[in-house]
Enzyme design. Structure first.
Site, PDB file in Angstrom:
ATOM      1  CB  CYS A 189      -0.942   0.016   1.205  1.00 50.00           C
ATOM      2  SG  CYS A 189      -2.320  -1.139   1.088  1.00 50.00           S
TER       3      CYS A 189
ATOM      4  CG  ASP B  71      10.455  -9.686  -6.162  1.00 44.03           C
ATOM      5  OD1 ASP B  71      11.334  -9.593  -5.274  1.00 44.03           O
ATOM      6  OD2 ASP B  71       9.409 -10.342  -6.013  1.00 44.03           O
TER       7      ASP B  71
ATOM      8  CG  HIS C 116      -4.935  -3.929   1.617  1.00 40.01           C
ATOM      9  ND1 HIS C 116      -3.582  -4.142   1.698  1.00 40.01           N
ATOM     10  CD2 HIS C 116      -5.512  -4.808   2.457  1.00 40.01           C
ATOM     11  CE1 HIS C 116      -3.359  -5.109   2.577  1.00 40.01           C
ATOM     12  NE2 HIS C 116      -4.510  -5.526   3.052  1.00 40.01           N
TER      13      HIS C 116
ATOM     14  N   GLY D 236       2.883 -19.817  -0.041  1.00 36.85           N
ATOM     15  CA  GLY D 236       4.114 -19.039  -0.136  1.00 36.85           C
ATOM     16  C   GLY D 236       3.920 -17.533  -0.109  1.00 36.85           C
TER      17      GLY D 236
ATOM     18  CG  HIS E 103      -1.348  -5.438  -1.114  1.00 40.50           C
ATOM     19  ND1 HIS E 103      -1.754  -4.230  -0.595  1.00 40.50           N
ATOM     20  CD2 HIS E 103      -1.577  -5.376  -2.448  1.00 40.50           C
ATOM     21  CE1 HIS E 103      -2.197  -3.461  -1.597  1.00 40.50           C
ATOM     22  NE2 HIS E 103      -2.099  -4.153  -2.736  1.00 40.50           N
TER      23      HIS E 103
ATOM     24  CG  HIS F  59       1.918  -9.757  -4.497  1.00 39.55           C
ATOM     25  ND1 HIS F  59       1.485 -10.040  -3.216  1.00 39.55           N
ATOM     26  CD2 HIS F  59       3.069 -10.464  -4.662  1.00 39.55           C
ATOM     27  CE1 HIS F  59       2.344 -10.860  -2.634  1.00 39.55           C
ATOM     28  NE2 HIS F  59       3.307 -11.144  -3.491  1.00 39.55           N
TER      29      HIS F  59
END
Length: 117
Positions: free
Chosen positions: A10, A33, A49, A96, A101, A103
């Site tokens: 966020c 990443d 979110h 995992g 959030h 993604h």
């Protein structure tokens, strides 16, 4: 339930902390990443979110269409069309998921094996 005010994703979406932003749409932000597992490892992060994909519910069709479209665009932009890529949505502890959030991981640039581990 996770507190969105403490959520690192966020904060990235709100530009409160820096990230290497690759692309942005109305509903998603795409970043590199910080702990890549492949030469190309991007995160497609929902601007809204949701703790996980399980919470998306009513917006699922809209989000799914946009996610698939983004994956196609990223494949072209990062030259992954010919050799391929992997898309993963880690959900909950056994799946995992390390950030609560929603993604999506977009990974390319090397051969992936199955099962993923």
């Amino acid at each position: 339930m996770h507190n969105a005010n403490d959520c690192i994703f966020c904060k990235i979406v709100n530009k409160e902390i820096p990230a290497d932003i690759v692309k942005e749409t109305a509903n998603f932000i795409v970043i590199k990443d910080i702990n890549p597992v492949s030469p190309i490892h991007l995160l497609i992060i929902s601007k809204r979110h949701y703790n996980s994909i399980l919470d998306v519910k009513g917006e699922g069709e809209i989000y799914g269409n946009e996610i698939f479209g983004l994956c196609g665009e990223l494949a072209v932009e990062f030259n992954a069309v010919d050799k391929g890529f992997r898309v993963a949505i880690n959900t909950k502890e056994d799946g995992g998921q390390t950030v609560d959030h929603m993604h999506i991981h977009f990974m390319a640039g090397r051969r992936f094996t199955w099962p993923p581990g």
